[in-house]
Enzyme design. Structure first.
Site, mmCIF file in Angstrom:
data_model
loop_
_atom_site.group_PDB
_atom_site.id
_atom_site.type_symbol
_atom_site.label_atom_id
_atom_site.label_comp_id
_atom_site.label_asym_id
_atom_site.label_seq_id
_atom_site.Cartn_x
_atom_site.Cartn_y
_atom_site.Cartn_z
ATOM 1 N N LYS A 103 1.031 -34.477 -0.246
ATOM 2 C CA LYS A 103 0.391 -33.485 0.607
ATOM 3 C C LYS A 103 -1.082 -33.857 0.711
ATOM 4 O O LYS A 103 -1.817 -33.804 -0.278
ATOM 5 C CB LYS A 103 0.539 -32.076 0.032
ATOM 6 N N ASN A 155 1.015 -20.467 -2.126
ATOM 7 C CA ASN A 155 0.789 -20.418 -3.557
ATOM 8 C C ASN A 155 0.207 -19.058 -3.960
ATOM 9 O O ASN A 155 0.856 -18.278 -4.637
ATOM 10 C CB ASN A 155 -0.157 -21.557 -3.973
ATOM 11 N N THR A 156 -0.996 -18.750 -3.465
ATOM 12 C CA THR A 156 -1.674 -17.536 -3.917
ATOM 13 C C THR A 156 -0.894 -16.262 -3.606
ATOM 14 O O THR A 156 -0.877 -15.330 -4.414
ATOM 15 C CB THR A 156 -3.071 -17.451 -3.265
ATOM 16 N N GLY A 196 -2.824 -19.183 3.739
ATOM 17 C CA GLY A 196 -3.207 -17.991 4.479
ATOM 18 C C GLY A 196 -2.189 -16.871 4.472
ATOM 19 O O GLY A 196 -2.512 -15.734 4.785
#
Lengths: 269, 66, 269, 66, 269, 269, 66, 66
Positions: free
Chosen positions: C111, C220-221, C199
């Protein structure tokens, strides 16, 4: 994963309406399908346990020997929710509920809608309040279709409705949740289940409704009018679960700027 | 004698009761509910409820809707 | 229902990246978790088959005997996607990819992200184009993080990237898809998989990305920073499937006015 | 002789090779990759690659990130 | 009131581009009008002081004796801003600017746009960066059309452009500001005027751009393609002033709940 | 330009309420200002001709010799619109209107609001319907505050209200128009002026309300709670005119893709 | 002799200069700019710039655009 | 005698009329309206309307509000 609530949200997190527990938070209508077989398959894919039906004269959609809707959706398996769709007066809605109760051997859970306008199919609030009051007195368990006016929603709860169902957008419009702010206000103040009824168009709309804290979603056209209704029913099944789990999981706070997911320390470059 | 069933005129024999009407309409074994002159007739009373001339009968069932 | 595509979307509808088939369209990061056990459980609940990891010096997060990230996420089970998080130059990103390939015994799926600004974590587009070109020449399979500029996305595809991953909003912001219009344009013109990267904040955001036609979502977050990461991982798993199925099912057309779900004919009132 | 490992100075014996360094650091059985003076050292060369004074060594592994 | 900035926003609050002061923050294009008279009246109603024009061969739109665009929009009265509309390479854009400078007797203010795609008319960012660098070196005052990528906007400022003009939405689309978040980021970081260029559809779009802190708005189609272009020009004139004044006035904070405007005390009921 | 409607929208396009013509479509409240001088200057900058006032006991805000609100806003110059702010029953609202009529020597234009909840300040619809009916019978000209329920709005018109004023969002929230769809429906069906009342936060909100076809906007907090109320009043004055003109001018159609403003033909490059 | 003006062929007399070309095209008093073979000809040089056979001339002006 | 004005008790002389009350309160020339025991007293009747013991008087005016 099978031990995680995340994978068994149902048993961990039932929807309770009029004292009865349901594992699915998606309620579906049965109109606008190509045929009863498509109805059956879509309802099955949706995972719904409560299905709403209309009450009409027998000489409609009733050819000799043709299966009846309740043959493919047996009341032994599904909770049948007769609705007052098409009623424009409190009287018609009440009469419809009484007939439905007789039809279903005393089953008294009904979906009350009193329409006020043929173009928008918005509810007639004064007539809805009147009908709700009478039906509750007659012992019906009333799930009521209303606008997203938080004060009217509260009044319907105070009248004794077992669930309040504000519209997301006009019935059959598929416009999604026009006013999330009001839906949120209704949810915050409610002591009975709040279900978004009408206006959902696609899966994310259903997820958004659940993320706002709604207890469930009722839809018909979004599934029946999709190009592939059975696949859309499956999508809605998952979307309602996803939205519910996201609500329970507690979303991350929004940030105006970026925040790295990878550690800064340990960089070798 | 003439009655009205779901908005249509229908000839029935004198002393015809609700059970007989439903049988004749092949609805006896169907899941439906029934009103005579806006009054609900409980299933238990079908055999004893005798129709009168010009009675308005409504026979309803569940159909697809949302 | 098991015969229906609606219930087996995976087998019927694989995601193919660099020639490899995946049944899950949700890719997840491994940062910001409380510990490796929470990481493991969240990744498992997410159903992800591709997990992205950062490359850092061993003296970071490496106490003697402490398990290594790849012990709980074994490359035999998961496709490990090393990322260049934290790189602000093409050189650093390329160097990181080369080390990652060595680390993973020649595994060449990476990535690529070249950041341009610490506040927004937006990509540096000229540097990203440069790094992508070199990495492709060196035989890497490049999944590239970029803005939602449709022309840059197309150029990255033309450079040979195996997947293009526009941001929905800044990394870690949870603001959702800021510009669905651009994402749609990117999808319409793409010949390689388009994945929204960064996002997403909650389940409906992921569903919306998939309804726009994206081939997958990387996050992820949104999972790691939820109050209950494992439950949110399950929500995201379902939301991505729901959005994909809704996209394939073909949503109903929007209508400005109401449209009844129940028949008008047969009314007795 | 002194080298730099992940930015920190470290004393190692003369003729120390990469395999020995990793062993001494208890990283021999860990999944990691290694650069000496920005050049990647393939795993197969660990035993034969002899470190020189002031070599810059980077040893990296995978950590949680997104 | 005449002493208040509120009624004389212009003199109190000039827009300064390349050292020149302007009282109007609305810049307009001159394309797509029915005829030159409509062009003249719309530009007049808009209050614009800077008008952009295209550069084309004389045998186009040039019949003997027919008035020329610059006859109805005299450079003595308006600041003429030649643009590179239609250029798909840095070379064509540079060549166009050089001819424009000759045409306008050395006037060196230009609007640079290098398009990358005929369908979306999005800019080609690498080519735009290249052309901007060369034009600045040649002494042009470059107002540059770009995407809403905050880092590219910053780079164009660093290259010496006198104004940076991110698109709100594709040229001629009238979709309004697709990503207010990015526009805000650009404004926050800018040291040169930021003007929204392209995508505005109606008056509120222009007001929103100004409320985000933009220094001005450039539009063409929103006025020229309105049913009544001259009236829409007047609307845009007022909307840009309204948005600017609202930005300077500092809007009220948003509240989730109601807050009475009338005093509670003194109630006699 | 002075001959153009675009520059004299007022005379060409009056707002008519209860038979009286107004040139301004912005109505303002008088609460929450620092002092009467700021009130006077803000009202003046707003250009409003109709100003709404509350009715309270004289021992409130009344020190000997201190000027009275109506001294700085003389009824000879402004149309005073007494409101029933703070009333939670039909009876209190009716009593307030009767006192206001006496106070203003028989002036019978009133703003009816019957609140239902202190947290949201949403109207109590059943009580509002009841009060409106009685006040109309008593000869009052009723401008009524209501929700955005299109059917209730229509019923209030049928009851004889001279203007219907749906909320955009809760009073004092500044959240803007939460449901443009409903506002549009109300406007489409109305035979009396529709004014958005409450919820506007900044200039673009007011412009959007007018672009939806509303006949006017009533606001208080958006001006009084701005950092610079007088400047915001000027902004709102222009925004309402801009939105009205844009509505009359007929906005351009939205397009999904780009459309060049400059001619293709005549390119020399 | 033949030249190309704005992409079209045009016959002009030998030794024709730019000023003469513009005059003949009735563009002398129009606001326009001019390139010969991609080189800009300044207004001041119109009278002295002599066109050559096969010259590529571009004459441009401002038109409505956005 | 005691009356209540805007919720507060107030002593007034017997046979005090509304006009006298307003004068004493320095409201005679102010723009206000008045209720006695919930009944509106028209301006024209101020001088003739005599207050009774325990009368509830409300005197209102316009204040800033929205």
């Amino acid at each position: 994963m099978s031990a995680l609530p995340s994978t068994e949200p149902h048993h961990a997190d039932p929807l309770i309406i009029a004292g009865k527990r349901y594992t699915s938070r998606l309620l579906v209508g049965t109109g606008k399908y190509r045929d009863l077989e498509e109805t059956r398959r879509a309802v099955e894919a949706s995972g719904a346990e409560i299905v709403t039906v209309a009450i009409r004269r027998t000489n409609i959609g009733q050819n000799a020997g043709e299966p009846n809707l309740l043959d493919v959706l047996p009341p032994e398996r599904y909770t049948i929710l007769p609705n007052t769709a098409g009623c424009y007066t409190a009287e018609d809605a009440i009469r419809t509920c009484r007939l439905a109760r007789e039809l279903l051997d005393g089953h008294d859970l009904v979906k009350l809608e009193v329409l006020g306008d043929q173009k928008t199919l918005f509810p007639d609030i004064p007539a809805t309040l009147k009908a709700a009051e009478i039906l509750v007195k007659e012992g019906f368990k009333v799930m009521v279709y209303t606008t997203d006016d938080p004060l009217i929603a509260k009044r319907l709860e105070e009248l004794g409705c077992v669930a309040v169902m504000p519209l997301a957008a006009p019935i059959g419009s598929g416009l999604g949740i026009r006013n999330p702010y009001n839906i949120r206000l209704i949810v915050e103040n409610a002591k009975v289940p709040i279900l978004v009824d009408a206006g959902v168009g696609t899966a994310s709309d259903a997820a958004i409704a659940m993320e706002l804290g709604c207890d469930g979603v009722l839809m018909n056209t979004a599934i029946a009018a999709a190009r592939n209704p059975v696949l859309m029913a499956s999508a809605m099944n998952k979307a309602v679960q996803a939205g519910r789990e996201a609500y329970l999981a507690g979303r991350m706070p929004r940030k105006l700027y970026g925040s790295a997911s990878s550690p800064i320390e340990g960089s070798f470059f | 004698m003439q009655i009205f069933v779901n908005g249509e005129t229908r000839q029935v024999p004198p002393d015809c009761n609700v059970a007989q009407l439903l049988a004749e309409m092949r609805l006896a074994d169907k899941r439906c509910a029934l009103e005579v002159n806006r009054e609900i007739v409980p299933r238990s009373a079908y055999a004893t409820w005798v129709l009168q001339n010009t009675d308005q009968v409504e026979i309803i069932h569940a159909v697809g809707g949302g």
